[in-house]
Design a protein around this motif. Structure first.
Motif, PDB file in Angstrom:
ATOM      1  N   GLY A 166       0.796  -1.218   0.000  1.00 58.29           N
ATOM      2  CA  GLY A 166       0.000   0.000   0.000  1.00 58.29           C
ATOM      3  C   GLY A 166       0.836   1.278   0.000  1.00 58.29           C
ATOM      4  O   GLY A 166       2.066   1.264   0.155  1.00 58.29           O
ATOM      5  N   VAL A 169       4.174   2.901   2.316  1.00 55.75           N
ATOM      6  CA  VAL A 169       4.746   1.858   3.180  1.00 55.75           C
ATOM      7  C   VAL A 169       6.258   1.983   3.162  1.00 55.75           C
ATOM      8  O   VAL A 169       6.871   2.245   2.122  1.00 55.75           O
ATOM      9  CB  VAL A 169       4.314   0.456   2.696  1.00 55.75           C
ATOM     10  N   THR A 182      -1.019  -8.581   1.568  1.00 58.15           N
ATOM     11  CA  THR A 182      -1.361  -7.173   1.397  1.00 58.15           C
ATOM     12  C   THR A 182      -0.752  -6.416   2.573  1.00 58.15           C
ATOM     13  O   THR A 182      -0.896  -6.829   3.720  1.00 58.15           O
ATOM     14  CB  THR A 182      -2.882  -6.955   1.382  1.00 58.15           C
ATOM     15  N   VAL A 183      -0.062  -5.311   2.270  1.00 61.27           N
ATOM     16  CA  VAL A 183       0.527  -4.472   3.312  1.00 61.27           C
ATOM     17  C   VAL A 183      -0.237  -3.155   3.345  1.00 61.27           C
ATOM     18  O   VAL A 183      -0.307  -2.436   2.342  1.00 61.27           O
ATOM     19  CB  VAL A 183       2.027  -4.226   3.068  1.00 61.27           C
ATOM     20  N   ALA A 184      -0.836  -2.840   4.489  1.00 61.41           N
ATOM     21  CA  ALA A 184      -1.688  -1.657   4.621  1.00 61.41           C
ATOM     22  C   ALA A 184      -0.891  -0.375   4.450  1.00 61.41           C
ATOM     23  O   ALA A 184       0.279  -0.284   4.834  1.00 61.41           O
ATOM     24  CB  ALA A 184      -2.366  -1.670   5.987  1.00 61.41           C
ATOM     25  N   SER A 187       2.310   1.595   6.620  1.00 62.64           N
ATOM     26  CA  SER A 187       2.950   0.662   7.554  1.00 62.64           C
ATOM     27  C   SER A 187       4.473   0.784   7.510  1.00 62.64           C
ATOM     28  O   SER A 187       5.055   1.243   6.525  1.00 62.64           O
ATOM     29  CB  SER A 187       2.551  -0.778   7.228  1.00 62.64           C
ATOM     30  N   VAL A 198      -2.628 -10.257   5.793  1.00 62.34           N
ATOM     31  CA  VAL A 198      -2.689  -8.802   5.723  1.00 62.34           C
ATOM     32  C   VAL A 198      -1.793  -8.261   6.824  1.00 62.34           C
ATOM     33  O   VAL A 198      -1.897  -8.665   7.988  1.00 62.34           O
ATOM     34  CB  VAL A 198      -4.127  -8.292   5.903  1.00 62.34           C
ATOM     35  N   GLY A 200      -0.029  -4.777   8.719  1.00 61.89           N
ATOM     36  CA  GLY A 200      -0.216  -3.345   8.884  1.00 61.89           C
ATOM     37  C   GLY A 200       0.256  -2.858  10.234  1.00 61.89           C
ATOM     38  O   GLY A 200       0.428  -3.632  11.171  1.00 61.89           O
ATOM     39  N   ALA A 204       4.851  -2.955  11.835  1.00 62.79           N
ATOM     40  CA  ALA A 204       3.843  -3.805  11.217  1.00 62.79           C
ATOM     41  C   ALA A 204       3.705  -5.136  11.961  1.00 62.79           C
ATOM     42  O   ALA A 204       4.665  -5.670  12.517  1.00 62.79           O
ATOM     43  CB  ALA A 204       4.217  -4.066   9.757  1.00 62.79           C
TER      44      ALA A 204
END
Length: 242
Positions: A166, A169, A182-184, A187, A198, A200, A204
């Protein structure tokens, strides 16, 4: 600070026999300023080179051309021009060296990404990066005398297949992110994370475990025509339903 310990003659000879690039790959103190300046020049040429002229029949695989523009990336990453056609990067891009970055398949990076590739950065197949993703392999010793002497050290970063990173990051080596993750947005990632999750937070952590993918989505799947959970549209639909 640990006491001074003089390296043996054999250790010094082995160290001196290494190129600066070999020292970098092995995580040893090194100085590669000339390579970094070359990479900066290639990044500037890529960032400032005009895109191919728009036309209605323009194909997606042509969009990041012309070849004269893509050649700057080919030189930066030390890859054949044909291979670079599957690497889509929105300008501006900034790297330290370029040649320490591995692309295992198709790749997309949005605007303003930074890759400090003093150690290896490995991107899995179909990796997607949102705007402003920063990956830092580079580090400096906590011992000031090394920093004063302008030495650097570095740790690798590995990102698995089908992972989406995301916006804004920051990934700090050493780090290994599994596939299908998936990386928020926003993060700060360091360390190892498994497949199918996921990630985050700052720092993280795992927010959610995911089921492994079953293959490309059917174009008639209802999931494509309803909002993602948590969106304003989804919340509005929920209010209507209840």
């Amino acid at each position: 600070m640990p006491p001074f310990e003089e390296a043996s003659a054999d250790e010094l000879a082995a160290f001196a026999a290494l190129s600066e690039r070999e020292k970098m790959v092995q995580g040893l103190a090194q100085d590669l300023m000339r390579d970094r300046l070359k990479a900066r020049d290639l990044c500037q040429k890529y960032n400032n080179h005009p895109f191919i002229d728009w036309r209605e029949d323009l194909q997606l695989n042509e969009f990041y051309g012309p070849d004269s523009r893509l050649q700057h990336l080919a030189d930066l990453f030390e890859l054949p021009l044909e291979r670079v056609r599957s690497i889509a990067i929105e300008p501006p891009l900034y790297v330290d060296y370029g040649y320490n970055i591995e692309f295992k398949g198709d790749f997309y990076a949005n605007f303003g990404c930074v890759f400090l590739d003093c150690a290896k950065i490995s991107f899995g197949e179909r990796t997607i990066l949102a705007p402003g993703v920063h990956i830092y392999c580079a580090t400096h010793s906590v011992h000031v005398d090394e920093r004063v002497a302008a030495y650097e050290r570095a740790y690798p970063v590995e990102i698995g297949d089908d992972t989406w990173i995301g916006g804004h990051v920051t990934i700090v080596g050493p780090a290994k992110i599994g596939k299908n993750c998936t990386v928020a947005a926003g993060s700060m990632v360091k360390g190892d994370f498994p497949d199918n999750c996921v990630i985050g937070g700052v720092p993280a952590r795992i927010l959610k475990h995911l089921d492994p993918p079953t293959g490309p989505i059917n174009p008639k799947d209802k999931r494509l025509v309803v909002p993602l959970p948590g969106s304003k549209s989804a919340a509005k639909n929920d209010r209507v339903k209840f």
